[in-house]
Design an enzyme around this catalytic site. Structure first.
Site, PDB file in Angstrom:
ATOM      1  N   GLU A 131      18.229  46.223  34.800  1.00 23.34           N
ATOM      2  CA  GLU A 131      17.511  47.478  34.503  1.00 23.34           C
ATOM      3  C   GLU A 131      18.387  48.703  34.731  1.00 23.34           C
ATOM      4  O   GLU A 131      18.331  49.682  33.964  1.00 23.34           O
ATOM      5  CB  GLU A 131      16.260  47.568  35.406  1.00 23.34           C
ATOM      6  CG  GLU A 131      15.404  48.783  35.183  1.00 23.34           C
ATOM      7  CD  GLU A 131      14.736  48.806  33.813  1.00 23.34           C
ATOM      8  OE1 GLU A 131      13.861  47.980  33.560  1.00 23.34           O
ATOM      9  OE2 GLU A 131      15.135  49.656  32.974  1.00 23.34           O
ATOM     10  N   ILE A 138      15.311  55.253  34.543  1.00 22.90           N
ATOM     11  CA  ILE A 138      14.227  55.083  33.555  1.00 22.90           C
ATOM     12  C   ILE A 138      13.986  53.580  33.343  1.00 22.90           C
ATOM     13  O   ILE A 138      14.919  52.865  32.998  1.00 22.90           O
ATOM     14  CB  ILE A 138      14.592  55.726  32.193  1.00 22.90           C
ATOM     15  CG1 ILE A 138      14.994  57.191  32.372  1.00 22.90           C
ATOM     16  CG2 ILE A 138      13.446  55.590  31.213  1.00 22.90           C
ATOM     17  CD1 ILE A 138      15.469  57.853  31.077  1.00 22.90           C
ATOM     18  N   GLY A 189      30.125  65.180  39.297  1.00 19.40           N
ATOM     19  CA  GLY A 189      30.071  63.724  39.451  1.00 19.40           C
ATOM     20  C   GLY A 189      29.241  63.010  38.395  1.00 19.40           C
ATOM     21  O   GLY A 189      28.880  61.851  38.560  1.00 19.40           O
ATOM     22  N   LYS A 207      25.197  51.091  26.204  1.00 20.78           N
ATOM     23  CA  LYS A 207      23.754  51.093  26.465  1.00 20.78           C
ATOM     24  C   LYS A 207      22.971  50.778  25.192  1.00 20.78           C
ATOM     25  O   LYS A 207      21.979  50.044  25.220  1.00 20.78           O
ATOM     26  CB  LYS A 207      23.346  52.439  27.059  1.00 20.78           C
ATOM     27  CG  LYS A 207      23.977  52.677  28.445  1.00 20.78           C
ATOM     28  CD  LYS A 207      23.881  54.133  28.867  1.00 20.78           C
ATOM     29  CE  LYS A 207      24.566  54.387  30.208  1.00 20.78           C
ATOM     30  NZ  LYS A 207      24.762  55.818  30.482  1.00 20.78           N
TER      31      LYS A 207
END
Ligand code: HSE
Length: 438
Positions: A131, A138, A189, A207
């Site tokens: 995940e 999310i 960052g 992704k």
């Protein structure tokens, strides 16, 4: 709750590893109540031991050799939080070989080696949960794999790189230039160690590869994603798009069409009125269109220690809950049962269909626009809007912005070549794809 704690090992004690330990400790009672037993980290390895000293490591054995974690007979789950391909791939395969379940936040590893890793896990009867690999905090994997399981997914579009979204938002809201905002994103960052992974679209492509596999029941195919970054987007493009009612977002788009699957990552004009256009700064969002559910928009923090840890810990809870479930009754890694994955063709970018924003620099004299519109018209490209802007480069040339209706990219490529050949056109045409998501 009489079951003994489940012992886990951590590979990596950086931002995500540290965040995971913090959340596991702070919410230990809640997590145990949800999982049915405690989850205890007992061993960890840190690539950067100095950073790891800032974290409360009470009760955790810290070892130098990551393979000691993957081989530790006490642990049932390995959390791989080091990122990158190697040694992560070898460590994950070793953990699987040792019969351990794996939770990972590693998008590159899953996108590029997921097919191999899932096959090994299936053969060994262990779970791989990921995940945290897509859009940080999310819960998009869970939604795609479980909550939308009744839908035929038609398309999805995601703002899945926070660095790109931060840069484009700052260019739009602050009127700033790309390079200046990138330096700030690195200082804060947000960017990857190598920021070209962010701004050239590789991170988003990792992704998107994962989301598309979950959506369409296809194997992971990172090498077939069309990838374009945001380096060529100027402050002017952002402003012209706004004058026409659009915002420029860096999107990963996957769409099912009759001839195959579109898989593409690129800057995209989207209508300002679309809720996803209002997701700004470092935030991420994924818009999924299911045939039954309609459009579903998920948004939230796409990176950061605790948002990413939220997903890692949710995976740990899922794995613990399913420890005694027979492997064939668990949720399949890629949403579809492995023997039903289809080899649908992934379309070349020339075969996709979309609308376009074009910006060209034209001589300010009669007939120039007529030449341009004739070239577009000859190729069946219909104009939606046209804007002739104030002079800003040389007195003789003016910027012209054209929005077109949807057309095959192949036809647009031909038109662009022909327009660039006109004597009245200076330099290269800027082309940005446009999606209405109606
Ligand atoms: N560099 C990534 C981003 C971090 O900017 O979204 C999360 O994957």
């Amino acid at each position: 709750m009489d079951l003994p704690p489940v012992k886990i090992g951590l590979l990596g004690l950086g931002t995500v590893g540290g965040g995971t330990l913090t959340v596991l400790r702070r919410n230990a009672v809640l997590i145990a109540a949800r999982a049915g037993r405690r989850i205890d980290a007992v061993i960890a390895t840190a690539l950067n031991p100095r950073k790891a000293r800032d974290i409360d490591l009470t009760g955790i054995e810290i070892v130098d050799d990551a393979f000691t974690v993957a081989d530790d007979p006490r642990i049932a789950i390995v959390a791989e939080l080091i990122g990158g391909i190697e040694p992560a791939r070898t460590l994950v395969l070793r953990a699987i070989h040792n019969g351990k379940h794996v939770v990972t936040a590693n998008k590159a590893l899953i996108a590029q080696h997921g097919n191999e890793i899932f096959a090994a896990a299936q053969a060994r009867g262990v779970m791989i949960a990921f995940e945290a690999a897509v859009a940080g905090g999310i819960p998009v994997i869970k939604v795609m794999r479980e909550a939308l399981a009744g839908n035929d997914i038609l398309w999805l579009a995601g703002i899945i790189n926070g660095t790109c979204n931060f840069i484009l938002s700052a260019m739009s809201d602050g009127g700033r230039e790309f390079g200046e905002v990138l330096t700030e994103a690195q200082r804060l960052g947000y960017a990857e160690t190598d920021p070209s992974f962010d701004v050239d679209g590789v991170d988003a492509a990792h992704k998107l590869t994962i989301l598309a596999a979950l959506a369409f029941g296809i194997p992971l195919q990172f090498s077939k994603v069309y990838v374009e970054g945001i380096r060529h987007i100027t402050r002017e493009d952002v402003q012209y798009a706004e004058r026409l009612g659009y915002r420029i977002k860096h999107l990963g788009i996957a769409r099912q069409v009759e001839s195959g699957i579109e898989l593409r990552v690129h800057p995209t004009l989207i209508p300002q009125a679309q809720p996803i256009a209002r997701v700004n700064g470092v935030m991420n969002a994924v818009l999924v269109r299911g045939d039954a559910a309609g459009p579903v928009l998920l948004s939230g923090a796409g990176a950061g220690a605790e948002p990413t840890a939220s997903s890692v810990v949710a995976d740990l809870v899922d794995v613990v809950r399913a420890l005694t479930t027979d492997p064939e009754n668990r949720v399949p890694h890629l949403a579809f049962q492995p023997d039903t994955l289809e080899d649908l063709p992934i379309l070349d970018i020339a075969e996709i269909e979309t609308a376009y924003y074009l910006r060209l620099l034209a001589a300010d004299r009669p007939g120039v626009l007529a030449d341009v519109t004739r070239i577009l018209g000859d190729r069946g490209i219909s104009i939606e809007a046209l804007l002739q802007l104030e002079h800003h480069v040389a007195a003789a040339d003016v910027p012209i912005v054209i929005l077109t209706h949807r057309v095959k990219e192949r036809a647009m490529n031909e038109a662009i070549v022909a327009i660039e050949r006109l004597d009245s056109i200076q330099g290269r045409i800027v082309r940005i794809r446009l999606e209405e998501f109606a």
